[in-house]
Design a protein around this motif. Structure first.
Motif, short mmCIF file in Angstrom:
data_model
loop_
_atom_site.label_atom_id
_atom_site.label_comp_id
_atom_site.label_asym_id
_atom_site.label_seq_id
_atom_site.Cartn_x
_atom_site.Cartn_y
_atom_site.Cartn_z
N GLU A 180 16.20 14.24 5.79
CA GLU A 180 15.69 13.63 4.40
C GLU A 180 15.74 12.11 4.77
OE1 GLU A 180 17.95 14.05 0.94
OE2 GLU A 180 18.53 16.22 1.60
N ILE A 181 14.77 11.40 3.99
CA ILE A 181 14.81 10.18 4.12
C ILE A 181 15.97 9.22 3.57
CG2 ILE A 181 13.37 8.02 2.95
CD1 ILE A 181 11.69 9.17 5.01
N ILE A 182 16.43 8.36 4.28
CA ILE A 182 17.67 7.53 3.93
C ILE A 182 17.25 6.62 2.64
CG2 ILE A 182 19.29 5.81 4.70
CD1 ILE A 182 18.81 7.00 7.44
N PRO A 183 17.99 6.72 1.47
CA PRO A 183 17.83 5.84 0.35
C PRO A 183 17.68 4.14 0.98
CG PRO A 183 19.27 7.48 -0.09
CD PRO A 183 19.28 7.44 1.36
N ASN A 184 16.97 3.55 0.13
CA ASN A 184 16.88 2.04 0.43
C ASN A 184 18.32 1.44 -0.10
OD1 ASN A 184 14.51 2.02 1.95
ND2 ASN A 184 13.38 1.93 0.03
N PRO A 185 18.62 0.38 0.58
CA PRO A 185 19.69 -0.40 -0.13
C PRO A 185 19.04 -1.21 -1.70
CG PRO A 185 18.85 -1.58 1.55
CD PRO A 185 18.27 -0.20 1.70
N PRO A 186 19.88 -1.60 -2.49
CA PRO A 186 19.28 -1.94 -3.67
C PRO A 186 18.72 -3.37 -3.31
CG PRO A 186 21.67 -2.36 -3.57
CD PRO A 186 21.40 -1.46 -2.41
N GLN A 187 17.91 -3.55 -4.14
CA GLN A 187 17.09 -4.94 -4.13
C GLN A 187 17.78 -5.91 -4.78
OE1 GLN A 187 12.66 -3.88 -4.59
NE2 GLN A 187 12.85 -4.42 -2.43
N SER A 188 17.59 -7.30 -4.70
CA SER A 188 18.48 -8.32 -5.29
C SER A 188 18.71 -8.23 -6.88
CB SER A 188 18.08 -9.75 -4.77
OG SER A 188 16.74 -9.83 -4.99
N SER A 189 17.43 -8.09 -7.56
CA SER A 189 17.40 -7.74 -8.94
C SER A 189 18.58 -6.65 -9.29
CB SER A 189 16.21 -7.65 -9.51
OG SER A 189 15.53 -6.43 -8.96
N TYR A 245 0.68 -1.24 -0.02
CA TYR A 245 0.12 0.04 0.07
C TYR A 245 0.77 1.12 -0.19
CZ TYR A 245 -3.04 -3.77 1.55
OH TYR A 245 -3.65 -4.64 1.52
N ALA A 246 2.14 1.00 0.08
CA ALA A 246 2.93 2.35 0.29
C ALA A 246 4.36 2.10 0.11
CB ALA A 246 2.86 2.66 1.84
N ASP A 247 4.92 2.82 -0.42
CA ASP A 247 6.66 2.82 -0.60
C ASP A 247 7.32 2.92 0.73
OD1 ASP A 247 6.51 2.56 -3.48
OD2 ASP A 247 6.23 4.70 -3.72
N ILE A 248 7.92 1.92 1.12
CA ILE A 248 8.49 1.93 2.60
C ILE A 248 10.14 2.26 2.68
CG2 ILE A 248 6.83 0.63 3.52
CD1 ILE A 248 9.00 -1.87 2.98
N PHE A 249 10.60 2.94 3.55
CA PHE A 249 11.64 3.52 3.87
C PHE A 249 12.46 3.22 5.05
CE2 PHE A 249 10.61 5.62 -0.05
CZ PHE A 249 11.66 5.50 -0.73
N GLU A 250 13.81 3.10 5.28
CA GLU A 250 14.31 2.77 6.68
C GLU A 250 13.80 1.45 7.17
OE1 GLU A 250 15.03 6.29 8.54
OE2 GLU A 250 15.28 7.72 6.68
N TYR A 251 13.57 0.62 6.54
CA TYR A 251 13.11 -0.77 7.00
C TYR A 251 14.04 -1.68 7.17
CZ TYR A 251 13.75 -1.61 2.19
OH TYR A 251 14.12 -1.80 0.95
N ASP A 252 15.26 -1.45 7.33
CA ASP A 252 16.44 -2.36 7.49
C ASP A 252 17.57 -1.75 8.33
OD1 ASP A 252 17.19 -0.55 5.90
OD2 ASP A 252 18.31 -2.00 4.33
N ILE A 253 17.29 -1.00 8.99
CA ILE A 253 18.43 -0.16 9.72
C ILE A 253 18.38 -0.80 11.26
CG2 ILE A 253 19.47 2.04 10.81
CD1 ILE A 253 17.57 3.33 8.47
N ILE A 254 19.58 -1.41 11.53
CA ILE A 254 19.67 -2.23 12.78
C ILE A 254 19.47 -1.41 13.69
CG2 ILE A 254 21.66 -3.32 14.06
CD1 ILE A 254 20.59 -4.79 11.64
N TYR A 255 18.71 -1.86 14.81
CA TYR A 255 18.21 -1.00 15.90
C TYR A 255 19.18 -0.13 16.64
CZ TYR A 255 15.32 1.20 19.34
OH TYR A 255 14.89 2.27 20.40
#
Length: 778
Positions: free
Chosen positions: A384-393, A104-114
DNA sequence: CATTATCGGGG
DNA sequence: GTGTACGATAATG
């Protein structure tokens, strides 16, 4: 007081951070439950918010995961957009819900070690003096606020640790069976050896369990904040952990120890104690022939220590007369580790302060990841929002990306004398700043006067994100170098580490832009930087010619030139002239002088300095699974070439060795091949010689398992190598496959050096007629 | 040719 | 654990 580490606990519906602080002589834990994990969501469908609520507030099991959803505005690239900031109870809720939300949304900052998230958000400085306001709840001290303190900086206490184990068979010891026989430790006060059989100069306990417990008591009394080891991530710490499980020893050192990863990529972490494994640090920081503890101690520190071959340790332990020697060796290992720590720990701690992340992570991070830590923090500071890391593709595509590298000059193949080695590394940071190279400035419509040779232009109107940070780092480094002029002793050493850390970081930005896993990846930027770099370097090369200096080889960050005799004066004048013509921010540095060098292909060369010390690049020297004769022949060839400048002699030597092999004049132990089993025998899909031999050993009733080192010889015969391989200890004087040893072992080992210089198999094999123009020598 | 396996550091 | 390695080389299939 200072914070030297942190972690978190997730319980009672709250995520609580534990800050490990040192306050004078005292260490304690301060808690903070004022921060929660979260992710950002930019709605992409109409009912996004409601759908997300359904996911995070009540999932199938009616478990509440979200604490709150806040509506915020955040910058992403050039846009300012409405986002939902979804606060969650626990860090592990993030992977549980993020894929659902992503519908439902573009998600960001979902993989940052706590812990990283926490440190960034709080702007919490590590290792810097702080004043903290706290309150006590339920007997625990909770953080209310903190501020920078003018108090004195704290010094962290460092202790090294090293174990010896008992293992009679080939291969590495197995903690399920083989006991620890010694534990050594060293710190600024001295060194200690703990053991459990009568032994001089050691603390002798009654058994292994008592020894480990006694060591833990010592550790508690000494209470260091930093533990340094050499390969402790993959050996010592997991081994201690396993032994303690078996022996039912309880202590916080092992109860809370976390081993992550598997195989040889482990990390070993102890809450409240910073474990720094020096092996990966030394490996990425200095170029030496090998990275064994002895080698590092000798080649980097210039010191000798006693060495006992691993496979012999059990003999020293069994023999009461030799046991003292083993204790001495063990003690020296701990001391060497501590001293290597003295060289590298300060650097890691300065890096920790620059990126403000945990020293445990900083010490294990590649330079690209260090750059990323810094960029993420600055990005967030900019709102600013931190860019996501690249997805595997995307990642796969990036790994396939190639761009014109930075090769400047193909090597003039062969042997050269009197080589000066100049370093260009600081050029790339300067180019990034000078040309404002950044994702945000790439290919604008306005600035057509700032065009790289690649055709990409970079906007000069506003300073880019990366150039701005880089400029700060370089200015800070200049300030520190300035302060160094009037500093001495401890203060000088501290400043030295600071500027070194800044230099490493600054020099890593170019690599980061071309690093496939980068959040700020930009192939266009990376290739533009190297293209500009080539312009500057080509210019230097042209000037060198004018000076009568021959450029023997040049790559990304280095340039090798030859002088008549050792003309230091000329080299220095050249350097000065170049630096006068380069823009002020750019500098060519002289890294060293080498009496002789052999240049083979790009990225492959070897040099010898005036003290006879050999440095190689890309010419991997010794591997355990090579035969002794191959290793020895390669070593002698390199020495003949570099010490005597005698290629012909080297070739004659190789021909002599091939003759010796054929005539049976090479000792059998130099022909044995040692290869380790990495799987159980049934798992092998392809049966190599060592697997075939291992099966034979098993038939014979030997204990064959993962980790066993199989020693075999190759007998005369036909067909596959594995069909000719026999266990080395079953050899009874049969005919060996001399052709195999010549063609698969000795010749390949030296061909990597000699082939590119124009000498093929026919020149190196005594049974063949030399084809090269050197045949007049034979 | 493609695929599978090993090296490193540690005892 | 809001994440994980890599680059080079040799033998088999």
């Amino acid at each position: 007081m200072i914070i030297f580490d942190c972690d978190y606990v997730a319980m009672n519906e709250t995520t609580t951070v534990r800050l490990f602080v040192k306050d004078g002589d005292e260490c304690r834990t301060i808690y903070d439950d004022s921060h929660s994990p979260y992710i950002y969501a930019f709605p992409k469908v109409d009912d996004a918010e409601k759908s997300i609520m359904d996911i995070v507030i009540v999932n199938k099991e009616s478990i509440v995961k979200a604490k709150e959803i806040e509506k915020v505005e955040r910058k992403y690239g050039k846009e300012r957009k409405k986002a939902l900031k979804i606060y969650l109870q626990y860090p592990f809720h993030v992977p549980e819900i993020r894929d659902e939300i992503a519908k439902y949304a573009d998600i960001f900052e979902y993989d940052i070690i706590y812990t990283r998230r926490y440190l960034m958000d709080k702007g919490m400085p590590l290792l810097s003096p702080l004043d903290m306001e706290t309150e006590t709840r339920d007997g625990k001290e909770y953080l209310l606020s903190f501020s920078p303190s003018k108090g004195k900086p704290e010094t962290l206490k460092v202790m090294s640790l090293d174990i010896e184990t008992y293992c009679e068979h080939s291969g590495m010891p197995d903690p399920k069976k083989n006991p620890i026989i010694m534990i050594s430790a060293a710190d600024s006060e001295g060194s200690h050896v703990f053991t459990w059989q009568e032994c001089p100069d050691s603390k002798v306990l009654k058994n292994e369990k008592a020894m480990i417990q006694s060591f833990f008591e010592f550790l508690d009394a000494s209470s260091p904040q930093i533990i340094v080891t050499y390969n402790g991530d993959n050996f010592d710490l997991p081994y201690i952990l396993k032994r303690c499980e078996i022996l039912a020893i309880s202590h916080r050192f092992v109860n809370d120890m976390k081993i992550k990863g598997r195989g040889n990529t482990n990390t070993a972490e102890i809450p409240g104690m910073v474990h720094i494994d020096l092996f990966p640090i030394v490996k990425k920081t200095v170029n030496i022939s090998r990275y064994k503890l002895e080698t590092v101690y000798k080649e980097y520190m210039g010191k000798d220590k006693k060495d006992i071959e691993g496979s012999q340790i059990w003999r020293y332990w069994d023999d009461p007369c030799l046991r003292g020697e083993l204790a001495c060796y063990s003690r020296e290992d701990a001391i060497a580790t501590y001293e290597i720590g003295e060289q590298f720990v300060p650097l890691e701690l300065e890096m920790t302060k620059i990126v403000d992340q945990r020293p445990f992570e900083v010490s294990r991070a590649s330079s690209s990841l260090l750059v990323e830590m810094l960029l993420m923090k600055r990005c967030q500071d900019n709102g600013e929002i931190i860019p996501n890391p690249p997805q595997s593709s995307v990642l796969a595509k990036r790994y396939g990306d190639t761009y014109e590298g930075a090769y400047v000059v193909e090597p003039i193949k062969g042997v050269h004398d009197n080589i000066f080695y100049f370093d260009f590394r600081s050029l790339y940071p300067s180019i990034i700043i000078e040309h404002n190279v950044d994702l945000s400035t790439l290919d604008c419509e306005c600035c057509k006067d700032n065009v790289a040779p690649t055709g990409h232009c970079f906007c000069k109107k506003t300073k880019g994100f990366i150039p701005a940070i880089l400029e700060e780092l370089l200015m800070e480094r200049m300030r520190i170098k300035d302060s160094m002029k009037s500093a001495s002793g401890m203060r000088y050493r501290s400043l030295y580490s600071q500027q070194w850390a800044l230099k490493i970081l600054a020099n890593s930005f170019y690599g980061y832009l071309g690093y496939p896993r980068s959040r700020w990846y930009s192939k266009e930027s990376a290739e533009s930087i190297t293209a500009w770099g080539r312009q500057y370097i080509n210019d230097v090369i042209e000037q060198a010619k004018g000076w009568g200096l021959e450029v023997v080889y040049g790559d990304t960050d280095s340039l090798f030139v030859k002088t008549e005799g050792k003309d230091l004066e000329k080299a220095n004048e050249f350097l000065k002239t170049i630096n006068d013509t380069l823009p002020e921010s750019m500098e060519l540095e002289m890294e060293g002088y080498y009496a002789r060098g052999v240049f083979v292909t790009k990225k492959k060369y070897a040099l010898i300095d005036e003290n006879g010390k050999i440095i190689t690049k890309g010419l991997e020297v010794v591997r355990r699974d090579w035969t002794g004769i191959a290793k020895k022949t390669q070593r002698v060839v390199l020495e003949r070439i570099l010490k005597d400048g005698d290629i012909e002699g080297a070739i004659k030597y190789v021909r002599g060795i091939t003759k010796d092999i054929r005539e049976g004049n090479v000792p059998i132990e130099d022909l044995v091949i040692d290869t380790q089993l990495t799987m159980s025998l049934s798992q092998y899909k392809t049966i190599g010689p060592h697997v075939q031999v291992a099966k034979a050993l098993k038939e014979r009733g030997e204990d064959v398992r993962v980790g066993t080192i199989v020693s075999y010889l190759v007998l005369k015969g036909t067909g596959r190598i594995r069909d000719k391989a026999i266990p080395a200890d079953e050899y009874k004087g049969e005919q060996l496959d001399t052709e195999y040893y010549v063609k698969n072992q000795v010749i390949p080992a030296v061909a990597r050096i000699l082939q590119p210089l124009g000498f093929g198999e026919e020149d190196l094999d005594n049974k063949q007629v030399p084809q090269s123009n050197l045949d007049k020598w034979f």
